[in-house]
Design a protein around this motif. Structure first.
Motif, PDB file in Angstrom:
ATOM      1  N   ASP A  91     -39.507  67.415  27.393  1.00 22.78           N
ATOM      2  CA  ASP A  91     -40.930  67.106  27.257  1.00 22.78           C
ATOM      3  C   ASP A  91     -41.226  65.778  27.954  1.00 22.78           C
ATOM      4  O   ASP A  91     -40.340  64.936  28.104  1.00 22.78           O
ATOM      5  CB  ASP A  91     -41.328  67.059  25.778  1.00 22.78           C
ATOM      6  N   PRO A  92     -42.489  65.611  28.419  1.00 24.25           N
ATOM      7  CA  PRO A  92     -42.818  64.420  29.211  1.00 24.25           C
ATOM      8  C   PRO A  92     -42.500  63.102  28.498  1.00 24.25           C
ATOM      9  O   PRO A  92     -42.033  62.155  29.120  1.00 24.25           O
ATOM     10  CB  PRO A  92     -44.331  64.551  29.438  1.00 24.25           C
ATOM     11  N   LYS A  93     -42.728  63.046  27.193  1.00 21.53           N
ATOM     12  CA  LYS A  93     -42.476  61.793  26.458  1.00 21.53           C
ATOM     13  C   LYS A  93     -40.997  61.422  26.485  1.00 21.53           C
ATOM     14  O   LYS A  93     -40.639  60.269  26.715  1.00 21.53           O
ATOM     15  CB  LYS A  93     -42.951  61.926  25.003  1.00 21.53           C
ATOM     16  N   SER A  94     -40.145  62.394  26.224  1.00 20.48           N
ATOM     17  CA  SER A  94     -38.699  62.114  26.262  1.00 20.48           C
ATOM     18  C   SER A  94     -38.274  61.728  27.671  1.00 20.48           C
ATOM     19  O   SER A  94     -37.464  60.814  27.858  1.00 20.48           O
ATOM     20  CB  SER A  94     -37.895  63.343  25.833  1.00 20.48           C
ATOM     21  N   HIS A  95     -38.807  62.439  28.660  1.00 17.65           N
ATOM     22  CA  HIS A  95     -38.474  62.092  30.044  1.00 17.65           C
ATOM     23  C   HIS A  95     -38.772  60.633  30.335  1.00 17.65           C
ATOM     24  O   HIS A  95     -37.931  59.893  30.837  1.00 17.65           O
ATOM     25  CB  HIS A  95     -39.242  62.981  31.031  1.00 17.65           C
ATOM     26  N   ASP A  96     -39.986  60.201  30.020  1.00 16.78           N
ATOM     27  CA  ASP A  96     -40.389  58.838  30.379  1.00 16.78           C
ATOM     28  C   ASP A  96     -39.582  57.792  29.616  1.00 16.78           C
ATOM     29  O   ASP A  96     -39.277  56.714  30.136  1.00 16.78           O
ATOM     30  CB  ASP A  96     -41.892  58.641  30.116  1.00 16.78           C
ATOM     31  N   LYS A  97     -39.222  58.127  28.385  1.00 12.86           N
ATOM     32  CA  LYS A  97     -38.438  57.198  27.564  1.00 12.86           C
ATOM     33  C   LYS A  97     -37.014  57.051  28.128  1.00 12.86           C
ATOM     34  O   LYS A  97     -36.523  55.941  28.319  1.00 12.86           O
ATOM     35  CB  LYS A  97     -38.381  57.748  26.138  1.00 12.86           C
ATOM     36  N   HIS A  98     -36.366  58.173  28.409  1.00 17.70           N
ATOM     37  CA  HIS A  98     -34.983  58.129  28.889  1.00 17.70           C
ATOM     38  C   HIS A  98     -34.891  57.537  30.289  1.00 17.70           C
ATOM     39  O   HIS A  98     -34.005  56.748  30.585  1.00 17.70           O
ATOM     40  CB  HIS A  98     -34.377  59.538  28.910  1.00 17.70           C
ATOM     41  N   ILE A  99     -35.824  57.937  31.147  1.00 12.22           N
ATOM     42  CA  ILE A  99     -35.738  57.494  32.543  1.00 12.22           C
ATOM     43  C   ILE A  99     -35.971  55.977  32.641  1.00 12.22           C
ATOM     44  O   ILE A  99     -35.487  55.331  33.568  1.00 12.22           O
ATOM     45  CB  ILE A  99     -36.730  58.300  33.425  1.00 12.22           C
ATOM     46  N   ALA A 100     -36.687  55.420  31.665  1.00 11.81           N
ATOM     47  CA  ALA A 100     -36.862  53.963  31.635  1.00 11.81           C
ATOM     48  C   ALA A 100     -35.504  53.269  31.555  1.00 11.81           C
ATOM     49  O   ALA A 100     -35.273  52.250  32.212  1.00 11.81           O
ATOM     50  CB  ALA A 100     -37.729  53.558  30.441  1.00 11.81           C
TER      51      ALA A 100
END
Lengths: 285, 285
Positions: free
Chosen positions: A169-178
């Motif tokens: 999901d987009p939220k997990s993506h943005d959190k992990h990729i940070a």
């Protein structure tokens, strides 16, 4: 297959190269606000023809590979003009804002949010590389919101150019990729800054820099035009990673101040575990 | 020429390989507290024979390539036992403490303090590489305190294996190297730590890591046994670099919190200047 690539930099250009290699019947149309990029992309064989925004309705696939702030408006406009059968893929490094910006668009089902995790510190058409994506991970977000037959078209492209897919999901993506991408860029930029500030007075210093410094500071060559909007869109997550990173650095400094070198040894020993993790990345790469 | 190498790791082992290549008449004797390293070094052709500390008086050249804390005592003991004509080179990454520790030794003029700036994140005899030193910088400290004919011998070795020489006082060396080498290692170790801490709960995160992360975190694979004493000996300088680095990271974070992305763009653009600097390093490398 008519493929339009909007944004002919490292990411879009490399996709264009691999798609024309794997889909011999494809025609690649290139669009870029920079006229030189069009010229270079034609000369380098990255695209077959210059494309136009008002011909997008004839496209089978549109790849949007522009800075993530530009993508927000652009993707909406693109979705406004496409045909029923067009697949629109955004390949930016943040996914929350882009997914949100088109969530209510009538053509939402023509859209696929992806993040092919590959690249170098260089930019522009000349930075495009064949086989950049082979063995790399591609994160796809909200796949269920894309029309089934267009999902299939996207997966066929990604699979032929050698990518493995992860759904998120987009939220997990943005959190992990940070953590695994955005923070590395800041740590590198600030390392470069710290050393350059010193160099102003003492130019000899770089005579002493070796390959270790070069590797650690490599990402500080990256494009501010690409990275500023990424940090802006992923502000909350990036600030969180920065706070944890600064805390760890401060703790390391305090251990040094307390002459607690036993603990410093342990810190480094524990972090050596990164070897196994990197072996994983490099084996896959 | 009889060359004794004490400490058969990456640095000592690579020196042994290049010296035997450039000086065909040389015999390389290896000494290491780790019996396996002797065995490996013999098998890999890094050394010709195992050496013994009580035969050092027959050596023409002794290279001390051990962790910098071990070197302090060892160098004194070595200087106690050598012949009048023996050259003793220490190749550790800090130079103030080692120069101080032998400043009053009666055989001070047999000693040369050097820092060949080359290496990788690996260690042990298997990490030794041919031509590691070609085109790299070698910092020599207090050259005037070494006997002239022994200076000449040292320079002939360094020149034949392809190094360029810079002369520097130990204090300047330790201060500068803290910026261009020691800080990079800490920034990398702490980046690795920050991301690993996150990974404990969310193992998927490394699926998302790309080559940028791998490059930035590469030095976090380095040996704690080598680096702990370096940080200890260079404590004051390293703490200074860490403070500046942390300050820059904090300032970057504050700019983000203030939504001042114009300034963040400028920060990155200014730091892009590192390109030219790195080109210099890589051209030389």
């Amino acid at each position: 297959m008519k493929v339009y690539v909007i944004g002919l930099g490292l990411i879009g250009g490399s996709l264009a190269l691999d798609i024309q290699e794997e889909f011999k019947d494809s025609t690649i149309y290139g669009i870029d606000i920079n006229e030189n990029h069009i010229k270079e992309a034609l000369e380098l064989g990255i695209i077959h023809k210059e494309g136009a925004l008002d011909s997008l309705n004839e496209a089978d696939v549109i790849i949007i590979s522009v800075p993530v702030d530009v993508s927000l408006d652009l993707t909406k406009k693109v979705l406004d003009t496409i045909s029923e059968n067009t697949l629109v893929i955004d390949v930016g490094s943040t996914k929350v804002d882009i997914c949100k910006s088109i969530e209510d668009h009538p053509n939402r089902r023509n859209f696929l949010a992806a993040h092919p995790i590959a690249g170098t510190e260089f930019s522009g058409p000349k930075a495009a590389l064949k086989n950049l994506y082979r063995g790399k991970t591609n994160i796809i977000c909200e796949v269920e919101k894309t029309a089934f037959k267009l999902q299939e078209r996207a997966l066929s492209i990604f699979s032929k150019i050698g990518m493995r897919i992860r759904y998120m999901d987009p939220k997990s993506h943005d959190k992990h990729i940070a953590y695994v991408s955005h923070l590395s860029h800041i740590s590198s930029f600030m390392l470069g800054k710290t050393v350059i500030e010193k160099e102003k007075n003492e130019r000899d210093i770089f005579d002493m820099a070796g390959s270790g410094f070069a590797s650690t500071v490599r990402l500080a060559k990256s494009s501010p035009a690409m990275w500023t909007p990424i940090f802006k869109q992923n502000k909350t997550n990036v600030i969180e990673t920065l706070e944890e990173y600064i805390l760890n650095l401060q703790q390391f400094k305090e251990l040094m101040q307390q002459d607690n070198f036993e603990e410093i040894y342990k810190e480094m020993e524990n972090t050596n575990h990164i070897k196994q993790i990197l072996n994983g990345i490099l084996l896959d790469a």
